[in-house]
Scaffold this active site. Structure first.
Site, PDB file in Angstrom:
ATOM      1  N   HIS A 266       0.831  -1.201   0.000  1.00 51.39           N
ATOM      2  CA  HIS A 266       0.000   0.000   0.000  1.00 51.39           C
ATOM      3  C   HIS A 266       0.871   1.258   0.000  1.00 51.39           C
ATOM      4  CE1 HIS A 266      -2.779  -3.094   1.505  1.00 51.39           C
ATOM      5  NE2 HIS A 266      -3.737  -2.348   0.961  1.00 51.39           N
ATOM      6  N   HIS A 309       1.023  -3.011   9.349  1.00 48.39           N
ATOM      7  CA  HIS A 309       2.423  -3.237   8.985  1.00 48.39           C
ATOM      8  C   HIS A 309       3.317  -2.718  10.085  1.00 48.39           C
ATOM      9  CE1 HIS A 309       2.578  -4.781   4.848  1.00 48.39           C
ATOM     10  NE2 HIS A 309       1.485  -4.067   4.610  1.00 48.39           N
ATOM     11  N   ASP A 313       8.511  -2.018   7.616  1.00 45.19           N
ATOM     12  CA  ASP A 313       7.888  -2.347   6.332  1.00 45.19           C
ATOM     13  C   ASP A 313       7.585  -1.080   5.537  1.00 45.19           C
ATOM     14  OD1 ASP A 313       7.911  -4.819   7.477  1.00 45.19           O
ATOM     15  OD2 ASP A 313       5.774  -4.872   7.885  1.00 45.19           O
TER      16      ASP A 313
END
Length: 380
Positions: A266, A309, A313
């Protein structure tokens, strides 16, 4: 002064003679730089190339002057081909080459000197004449090369599908939450543009496939109910991969995946779109640029706040995406890869997609319909 009719040979020219020649050709602005500062004499003038003019220490900035100066230089080199031969160089109608025949080749099989020679073959009606006798070239359109755009689109679709399949594999190996609880975390031309977006997005997600396959992290939050799943045979894995791919890997489409944490997909999408918006819109659109960055940063914040996350990340996703975008566009805008065989070997896909894109893509737009008055006031 060209070395004919008993005049002084070019190879015996001093910087003073070179300065006189530059003035005669209409390049008075560069006499001080070339003759006084860099002491260019007749021999060095004959061996001058367009790459020398663009690169340090000269770094000429005006493209029209560079091209016109090269046209004058080629005429001089043609008139003094015998001098070039004596210097161990050869003139073939384009630019002097060494006796070994070294030529920089582009990724499409054409030589760089063939591309530079286009100026010599253009007809007169493709130029407009200035009052002082100099010429400017008519602006030309970049070749959209739609077939390459189609290839890049197929590439990114394939990578997304491959990513979905890898997500199925890593879901089978997600660590047991009872054994491995969440880790501590301290931080909560449109065708060319589409081709670049697809190739960059596909490359980043291909790298993501590798990282999440080799690195299995425990889930970042207790609210994520994840356990290892065995999907049985290969057909079942492919069916699950298609379901993830068709739902774009998003929870709101009913897709839930585990194990695909290193790194955040994302964040990659948000950051890549942000950089494309800020790169390919006019520099005066400050409101659009600011809004794009705000949305990018807020999106990252909400990813962390939802504990979807780890911070590492998101950081790695942001870093890799921005570096790859900047490296890609630096190579594309400067065309530095044409001067390096190593770059074309290490970046074959980039060389394939960009070999016919000459320089930066201009931020020029046209409206397909009459602009509403309110839009005209907002963005011009």
């Amino acid at each position: 002064m060209a070395g004919n009719g008993g005049q002084l040979s070019v190879r015996h020219w001093t910087p003073k003679h070179v300065g006189r020649w530059l003035r005669e050709e209409g390049f008075c602005d560069y006499v001080d730089l070339l003759c006084n500062k860099h002491r260019l004499d007749g021999t060095s003038l004959l061996t001058l190339s367009e790459y020398d003019l663009r690169s340090p220490p000269l770094e000429l900035k005006v493209l029209g002057d560079i091209k016109r100066l090269m046209v004058s230089l080629r005429k001089l080199q043609k008139q003094n081909a015998d001098v070039l031969e004596e210097l161990g160089l050869s003139y073939d109608g384009h630019s002097p080459q060494n006796s070994a025949g070294g030529v920089d080749w582009l990724c499409n099989g054409e030589s760089a000197r063939d591309c530079d020679a286009v100026l010599d073959t253009l007809s007169g009606d493709q130029y407009h004449q200035y009052n002082n006798g100099k010429y400017k070239q008519q602006p030309r359109r970049l070749d959209p090369e739609y077939w390459k755009t189609i290839i890049s689109s197929v590439y990114v679709v394939f990578v997304f599908g491959f990513t979905s399949f890898v997500m199925v594999i890593v879901h089978e190996r997600v660590p047991d939450m009872r054994t491995y609880p969440p880790l501590p975390d301290i931080f909560l031309d449109r065708s060319i543009l589409l081709r670049r977006l697809c190739s960059l997005m596909g490359t980043v997600f291909m790298l993501r496939c590798v990282t999440m396959f080799v690195t299995s992290l425990s889930v970042p939050g207790q609210h994520l109910q994840c356990t290892g799943k065995i999907y049985g045979d290969m057909w079942a894995k492919l069916q699950r991969a298609v379901a993830i791919w068709s739902g774009f890997g998003m929870t709101l489409t009913g897709v839930q995946t585990c194990g695909d944490y290193m790194f955040s997909g994302h964040t990659v999408v948000l950051t890549m779109l942000n950089f494309f918006v800020t790169e390919y819109t006019p520099r005066s659109w400050n409101f659009i640029h600011t809004l794009s960055w705000v949305l990018n940063l807020f999106g990252i914040f909400f990813i962390l706040a939802a504990h979807e996350h780890y911070s590492i990340d998101v950081f790695i996703a942001f870093y890799i995406t921005t570096r790859l975008f900047l490296y890609y566009h630096t190579l594309a805008n400067t065309r530095a890869y044409q001067q390096s065989r190593r770059a074309r070997i290490w970046f074959p896909m980039f060389s394939f997609f960009e070999c016919n894109v000459n320089g930066p893509v201009p931020n020029e737009y046209c409206w397909p319909f009459a602009r509403p008055a309110i839009l005209k006031r907002l963005i011009g």
